[in-house]
Design a protein around this motif. Sequence first.
Motif, PDB file in Angstrom:
ATOM      1  N   PRO A 178       6.122  31.406  18.843  1.00 39.11           N
ATOM      2  CA  PRO A 178       4.715  31.315  18.036  1.00 39.11           C
ATOM      3  C   PRO A 178       4.642  29.834  17.487  1.00 39.11           C
ATOM      4  O   PRO A 178       3.539  29.559  17.170  1.00 39.11           O
ATOM      5  N   CYS A 179       5.726  29.138  17.324  1.00 42.05           N
ATOM      6  CA  CYS A 179       5.449  27.740  16.839  1.00 42.05           C
ATOM      7  C   CYS A 179       5.174  26.815  18.073  1.00 42.05           C
ATOM      8  O   CYS A 179       5.197  25.371  17.757  1.00 42.05           O
ATOM      9  N   ASN A 400       5.268  39.629  17.141  1.00 43.88           N
ATOM     10  CA  ASN A 400       3.972  38.584  16.949  1.00 43.88           C
ATOM     11  C   ASN A 400       2.805  39.591  17.099  1.00 43.88           C
ATOM     12  O   ASN A 400       1.619  39.105  16.392  1.00 43.88           O
ATOM     13  N   GLU A 401       2.806  40.261  18.229  1.00 48.18           N
ATOM     14  CA  GLU A 401       1.595  41.049  18.424  1.00 48.18           C
ATOM     15  C   GLU A 401       1.094  42.067  17.524  1.00 48.18           C
ATOM     16  O   GLU A 401       0.003  42.195  17.229  1.00 48.18           O
ATOM     17  N   ASP A 402       2.243  42.576  17.050  1.00 43.25           N
ATOM     18  CA  ASP A 402       2.009  43.670  15.824  1.00 43.25           C
ATOM     19  C   ASP A 402       1.121  43.043  14.819  1.00 43.25           C
ATOM     20  O   ASP A 402       0.362  43.624  13.955  1.00 43.25           O
ATOM     21  N   VAL A 403       1.739  41.843  14.381  1.00 46.73           N
ATOM     22  CA  VAL A 403       1.146  41.001  13.246  1.00 46.73           C
ATOM     23  C   VAL A 403      -0.394  40.811  13.534  1.00 46.73           C
ATOM     24  O   VAL A 403      -1.177  40.911  12.729  1.00 46.73           O
ATOM     25  N   SER A 425       9.691  29.960   8.911  1.00 46.28           N
ATOM     26  CA  SER A 425       9.063  29.039   9.832  1.00 46.28           C
ATOM     27  C   SER A 425       8.333  29.865  10.987  1.00 46.28           C
ATOM     28  O   SER A 425       7.242  29.902  11.238  1.00 46.28           O
ATOM     29  N   ILE A 426       9.207  30.587  11.828  1.00 43.45           N
ATOM     30  CA  ILE A 426       8.612  31.431  12.896  1.00 43.45           C
ATOM     31  C   ILE A 426       7.926  32.426  12.343  1.00 43.45           C
ATOM     32  O   ILE A 426       6.687  32.543  12.805  1.00 43.45           O
ATOM     33  N   LEU A 427       7.955  33.087  11.036  1.00 45.27           N
ATOM     34  CA  LEU A 427       7.320  33.999  10.563  1.00 45.27           C
ATOM     35  C   LEU A 427       5.845  33.365  10.195  1.00 45.27           C
ATOM     36  O   LEU A 427       4.674  34.078  10.427  1.00 45.27           O
ATOM     37  N   ALA A 430       3.676  32.947  13.161  1.00 42.99           N
ATOM     38  CA  ALA A 430       3.287  34.096  13.639  1.00 42.99           C
ATOM     39  C   ALA A 430       2.196  34.918  12.997  1.00 42.99           C
ATOM     40  O   ALA A 430       1.345  35.683  13.273  1.00 42.99           O
ATOM     41  N   GLY A 431       1.831  34.070  11.737  1.00 46.01           N
ATOM     42  CA  GLY A 431       0.626  34.674  10.940  1.00 46.01           C
ATOM     43  C   GLY A 431       1.160  35.623   9.905  1.00 46.01           C
ATOM     44  O   GLY A 431       0.050  36.206   9.335  1.00 46.01           O
ATOM     45  N   VAL A 432       2.190  35.819   9.580  1.00 50.05           N
ATOM     46  CA  VAL A 432       2.865  36.617   8.411  1.00 50.05           C
ATOM     47  C   VAL A 432       2.192  36.256   7.208  1.00 50.05           C
ATOM     48  O   VAL A 432       2.248  35.185   6.643  1.00 50.05           O
ATOM     49  N   GLN A 433       1.541  37.284   6.456  1.00 50.06           N
ATOM     50  CA  GLN A 433       1.067  36.904   5.190  1.00 50.06           C
ATOM     51  C   GLN A 433       1.884  36.894   3.981  1.00 50.06           C
ATOM     52  O   GLN A 433       1.935  35.767   3.022  1.00 50.06           O
TER      53      GLN A 433
END
Length: 538
Positions: A178-179, A400-403, A425-427, A430-433
Motif C-alpha cells: 500500500p505504500c 487492504n481490500e477489507d479496509v 506505516s503500512i496500516l 492502507a487507510g486504517v482509521q
Amino acid sequence: QWERLWFLILTSSFFLTLVWFYFWWEVHNDYNEINWFLYNRMGYWSDWSIPILVITAAGFTYVTVLLILALCHIAVGQQMNLHWLHKIGLMTILITTVVTMSSIAQLWDDEWEMVFISLQATAPFLHIGALAAVTALSWLIAGQFARAEKATSQMLMFTAYLAVVVALYLVPLTISSPCIMEKKALGPKPAIIGHRGAPMLAPENTLMSFQKAVEQMMYGVQADVVLSYDGVPFLMHDKTLRRTTNVEEVFPERAYEHSSMFNWTDLEKLNAGEWFLQNDPFWTAGSLSRSDYLEAANQSVCKLADMLEVIKDNTSLILNFQDLPPAHPYYSTYINITLETILASGIRQQAVMWLPDTERQLVRQIAPGFQQTSGLKLDAEHLREKGIVKLNLRYTKVTNEDVRDYAMANLSVNLYTVNEPWLYSILWCAGVQSVTSDSSHVLRKVPFPIWLMPPDEYHLIWITSDLISFIVIVGVFIFQKWRLGSIRTYNPEQIMLSAAVRRSSQDVKIMKEKLIFSEINNGVETTDELSLCSENGY
C-alpha cells in the motif's frame, strides 16, 4: 554423492534458518503477546522472545559461514570435506528449526500472517538484496559451467540458474504494497488508542497507566472491565490476578480463583505495580525516572470509576468485558452496573466504543450515544443492519481490500495491537482509521510513513536493478568461459599442454594445484618432481 547430500542439507538449513530468523525478527511487534501466550501455557512469566532471537541469530550466522566456506571450496574445485562436528551441529540446527516452526504453526498459526504483512514493507528491499546475492553467485555458476565436460551438464546448470534469475527479475510483478502510491493519495494519520493505558510507561490497567496515556494526548484508551464479587467494576485483563498483582503473597490459597470472585476490600490490599518492575515486560522499566519508578511500585488495582475520572474530558474509550462465572452474584446484571458507572462519570456517550455483544439492545436503549463496536469480521451490510459503526479487529485479520470496503460502507476500523513504526506505516498507507498500541508514545512521534514511493519511481528502480544484474551476469559468464573454457578436467596431460600453450604464470599455478589435488584424490602417496615447460626452463 555424500558430499552432494551434505551440501543439499547445508543449503536447506540456510534457507530454513533464514525464514525463521526473518519471522522471529518481524514478530517483535507481538513479543509481549507471545510471552503472555506462553505464560498461560506454562503458568509462570518468563521473557522468551530475546533468548529465542539470540539463539536464532547465532544458528543462522553459523550456517551462513559454513555455506560460504562450502561455496569457496567448490569455486576452487575442492570437496567440502565437512567435519563430523559440523555435521552434528548442522543436523541439530535443521531439526530444531523444523520442530520450532511446526510448533508455532500448530499453536499459533495466526502469527504466520505477520510474514506476509511484513513483506508489504520489506519486499522491495529484499528483492534488491536477493538480486545482488544471485548476481554475485554467477561467478561460481559460470566457473562450474566452464569446467563441465558434458554439454548436458552445462545445459542443466545454465537452465536452472537462468530460471532462478528470470523468476527473480519478475518477482516485483507479484509485490503489492500500500505504500507504493502517490504522496497526494496518502490519507490522514491513524488515531492512536492506548492499550490498557500506556503499558510501556506504567503497569497496565492501573491509574498511572491511564494518566500517562492522557499526558501523551492519545485519541483514546482501551480497558478490560471485571465486576468484583460485591459489585464494583474494576480493571483486569487476565482471568486470575497472578500475573499483575501479588495475590500469591497476600492470598496464596486463592491465587488461581477468578478475579471476579474477590471482594473489593480484598482487591484493595493487592499491589498491582511491582510485577511491572520485576518482569519488565517491555524492557522499559529501567528508563523510568525515579519518581515514576516509585509511583509504579505503589500502584493498586484500579476502579473503573477512577479511570473514567481521569480520561473523561478529552479521551475516547474502548471497553472490553470478561465473562463472569455463573456462580457470580451479579452474573445477570453486570452490564447494568457497568453502564450505571459509565453514565455517572459524566463522560460523553459519543466517546465510548461499546465492544461486548451481550445485551447490545439494552445498551442502545440506556446509552444511545455509544459507538456500537464489533470484534467480529462480518460483511459490511450485515454490520450496518446490526447498527455497528466501528470494527475492532486484530491487524492480521484484515486485508487492504477489507479496509477499503469498510470505509466505503462508512464503517471505521480499529486494529490491535500495533507497536512497531513499520507496521503502523503500512496500516497508515492502507487507510486504517485508528490503531490500538502498547507503544503509543513511540507511534505518536511518527510524522510520516517510514517509506512511501510513487509507482513510477519504484518501476524505475526495479528495471534498473534488473538491467545492471543482467549485464554483470553476462559479463561474468563470458569472462569465466574465456578463462577456464580450455581447462575442463584435472587430467595431467591436458594441464601440461594448456600451460605450455598459454604460458601464463597464474594459469600454471592453478593447474599445478589441480594436478596435486587430482593425485591426492587418486591415493598417490608420493609425487615425483613436477616439471612444466615454459620459456624460463621450468
